[in-house]
Design an enzyme around this catalytic site. Structure first.
Site, PDB file in Angstrom:
ATOM      1  N   ARG A 110      25.211   3.883 -24.553  1.00  0.00           N
ATOM      2  CA  ARG A 110      24.084   4.172 -25.447  1.00  0.00           C
ATOM      3  C   ARG A 110      24.486   5.100 -26.583  1.00  0.00           C
ATOM      4  O   ARG A 110      23.739   5.248 -27.555  1.00  0.00           O
ATOM      5  CB  ARG A 110      22.925   4.784 -24.649  1.00  0.00           C
ATOM      6  CG  ARG A 110      22.205   3.776 -23.779  1.00  0.00           C
ATOM      7  CD  ARG A 110      21.137   4.423 -22.930  1.00  0.00           C
ATOM      8  NE  ARG A 110      21.717   5.232 -21.862  1.00  0.00           N
ATOM      9  CZ  ARG A 110      21.002   5.935 -20.990  1.00  0.00           C
ATOM     10  NH1 ARG A 110      19.688   5.931 -21.079  1.00  0.00           N
ATOM     11  NH2 ARG A 110      21.598   6.629 -20.036  1.00  0.00           N
ATOM     12  N   GLN A 111      25.656   5.721 -26.472  1.00  0.00           N
ATOM     13  CA  GLN A 111      26.135   6.601 -27.544  1.00  0.00           C
ATOM     14  C   GLN A 111      27.094   5.820 -28.441  1.00  0.00           C
ATOM     15  O   GLN A 111      28.268   6.149 -28.584  1.00  0.00           O
ATOM     16  CB  GLN A 111      26.809   7.832 -26.954  1.00  0.00           C
ATOM     17  CG  GLN A 111      25.862   8.726 -26.173  1.00  0.00           C
ATOM     18  CD  GLN A 111      26.501  10.050 -25.797  1.00  0.00           C
ATOM     19  OE1 GLN A 111      27.368  10.564 -26.493  1.00  0.00           O
ATOM     20  NE2 GLN A 111      26.072  10.608 -24.671  1.00  0.00           N
ATOM     21  N   ASP A 152      10.645  -2.507 -25.707  1.00  0.00           N
ATOM     22  CA  ASP A 152      10.839  -1.903 -27.026  1.00  0.00           C
ATOM     23  C   ASP A 152      11.492  -2.931 -27.931  1.00  0.00           C
ATOM     24  O   ASP A 152      11.872  -4.024 -27.506  1.00  0.00           O
ATOM     25  CB  ASP A 152      11.666  -0.610 -26.954  1.00  0.00           C
ATOM     26  CG  ASP A 152      12.999  -0.810 -26.253  1.00  0.00           C
ATOM     27  OD1 ASP A 152      13.579  -1.908 -26.336  1.00  0.00           O
ATOM     28  OD2 ASP A 152      13.474   0.140 -25.604  1.00  0.00           O
ATOM     29  N   LYS A 185       7.491   1.374 -29.003  1.00  0.00           N
ATOM     30  CA  LYS A 185       7.550   2.720 -28.452  1.00  0.00           C
ATOM     31  C   LYS A 185       8.270   3.646 -29.414  1.00  0.00           C
ATOM     32  O   LYS A 185       9.012   3.212 -30.308  1.00  0.00           O
ATOM     33  CB  LYS A 185       8.287   2.723 -27.103  1.00  0.00           C
ATOM     34  CG  LYS A 185       9.799   2.573 -27.255  1.00  0.00           C
ATOM     35  CD  LYS A 185      10.562   2.853 -25.979  1.00  0.00           C
ATOM     36  CE  LYS A 185      12.066   2.863 -26.280  1.00  0.00           C
ATOM     37  NZ  LYS A 185      12.886   3.048 -25.097  1.00  0.00           N
ATOM     38  N   ARG A 222      10.656   7.298 -28.964  1.00  0.00           N
ATOM     39  CA  ARG A 222      11.255   8.201 -27.980  1.00  0.00           C
ATOM     40  C   ARG A 222      11.102   9.641 -28.446  1.00  0.00           C
ATOM     41  O   ARG A 222      11.452   9.985 -29.579  1.00  0.00           O
ATOM     42  CB  ARG A 222      12.733   7.847 -27.773  1.00  0.00           C
ATOM     43  CG  ARG A 222      13.433   8.715 -26.736  1.00  0.00           C
ATOM     44  CD  ARG A 222      14.802   8.159 -26.378  1.00  0.00           C
ATOM     45  NE  ARG A 222      14.696   6.904 -25.667  1.00  0.00           N
ATOM     46  CZ  ARG A 222      14.427   6.800 -24.361  1.00  0.00           C
ATOM     47  NH1 ARG A 222      14.198   7.898 -23.646  1.00  0.00           N
ATOM     48  NH2 ARG A 222      14.372   5.626 -23.782  1.00  0.00           N
ATOM     49  N   ASP A 229      14.679  -5.413 -19.157  1.00  0.00           N
ATOM     50  CA  ASP A 229      15.501  -4.469 -19.905  1.00  0.00           C
ATOM     51  C   ASP A 229      16.912  -4.536 -19.335  1.00  0.00           C
ATOM     52  O   ASP A 229      17.139  -5.116 -18.257  1.00  0.00           O
ATOM     53  CB  ASP A 229      14.944  -3.050 -19.796  1.00  0.00           C
ATOM     54  CG  ASP A 229      15.261  -2.198 -21.017  1.00  0.00           C
ATOM     55  OD1 ASP A 229      16.115  -2.620 -21.830  1.00  0.00           O
ATOM     56  OD2 ASP A 229      14.676  -1.117 -21.164  1.00  0.00           O
TER      57      ASP A 229
END
Length: 304
Positions: free
Chosen positions: A95-96, A168, A191, A193, A217
């Site tokens: 995710r980074q 999302d 959405k 965050r 997801d």
């Protein structure tokens, strides 16, 4: 196929399943920790001149599991292995993959750089959070998709009256693939965050009233997104029969408590992460070993 398979400690059951799928015994390896916390790896198999496959998802604690994988790779390389392949059913830090500020580290790229030190000829990963992360790796990456397997697992719950829900905008393409395979309509939750574990729902596009939602997801971490999505579709009048489908279910922090507070009937996921026991809802686990074994066989046969 001249292949030896070793498993780290992050998901030993999946390592054993992969070895069985490949028709080979799991390689013997002594993995221990010294009193000062240092890890020690010792191979109990002769790997000289052999192809070696190391399976280790980089689940929490990510740093410890990554280091264990690299120590195993170093032992194999120094033991004379001909080729090394790393199988990462779950890839931490995916995710980074981009920076939103000048002071942030690029964790996904750093993970890729560290894996390069393992002398791996090829990597195998399953449903990276961001497919573009493949460009960070110096070695070839076999990026596998478990979506087809998961969609078939959810098919018994996907008849008339069901709807696929994307939690999302980032998961829309994934949800569209599920909807096409299952022949179902699609709804999308918008959405925002507010933190690493908190989200706010801003709207819902599509019809869910009276329908059975199938929320899809790629990853469930603290379950903030899934819980907020379940609340949103319930407030929109969906049927009281919610299915959640995800490739990777870390279920860390308040995840189980959050999911227990919304009317989730069942969770369907893979075994990329060791499944949690005692969940307050039905958990159906789809094994990744056949998918991984097929990819490994294709790669090794092409070498020959």
């Amino acid at each position: 196929m001249d292949l030896t398979v070793f498993s780290g400690t992050a998901n030993r059951p999946l390592g054993e399943s992969l070895a069985r799928a490949l028709g080979r015994p799991l390689g013997r390896c002594n993995l221990e920790r010294f009193p000062d916390g240092e890890q020690h790896v010792e191979l109990l198999e002769d790997v000289r001149g052999r192809n070696v496959c190391l399976i280790q998802p980089t689940v929490p604690p990510v740093g410890e599991n990554l280091l264990e994988l690299l120590l195993m790779a170093d032992a194999c390389w120094r033991g004379g292995a001909a080729r090394l392949m790393a199988v990462l059913p779950y890839f931490g830090y995916a995710r980074q993959d981009r920076r939103t500020g000048s002071g942030e580290a690029l964790g996904g790229k750093l993970m890729a750089d560290l894996l390069e030190r393992g002398h791996f000829e090829r990597l195998v990963a399953v449903n990276l959070h961001t497919a573009s992360l493949e460009g960070c790796f110096a070695m070839p990456l076999e990026h596998l998709n478990a979506g087809t397997l998961l969609a078939e697992a959810v098919r018994p719950y996907a008849g008339p009256g069901a709807v696929v829900v994307s939690p999302d905008l980032g998961a829309v393409k994934l949800a569209e693939r599920y909807a096409r395979q299952l022949g179902l309509p699609l709804a999308i939750v918008h959405k925002s965050r507010t933190s690493g574990s908190e989200v706010n729902v801003r709207g819902l596009v599509g019809e869910v009233r009276g329908l059975r939602p199938i929320i899809v997801d790629d990853l469930i971490s603290t379950a903030g997104t899934i819980a907020a999505t379940a609340e949103a579709v319930r407030e929109a009048g969906c049927a009281d029969d919610i299915t959640v489908v995800a490739t990777h279910t870390l279920l860390v922090g308040p995840a189980v408590e959050r999911l227990a507070q919304v009317p989730i009937r069942r969770l369907i996921s893979t075994d990329s992460v060791v499944p949690r026991q005692g969940l307050p809802f039905h958990h159906e686990v789809v094994g990744l070993a056949p998918l991984l074994a097929d990819a490994i066989c294709r790669v090794t046969s092409n070498r020959a």
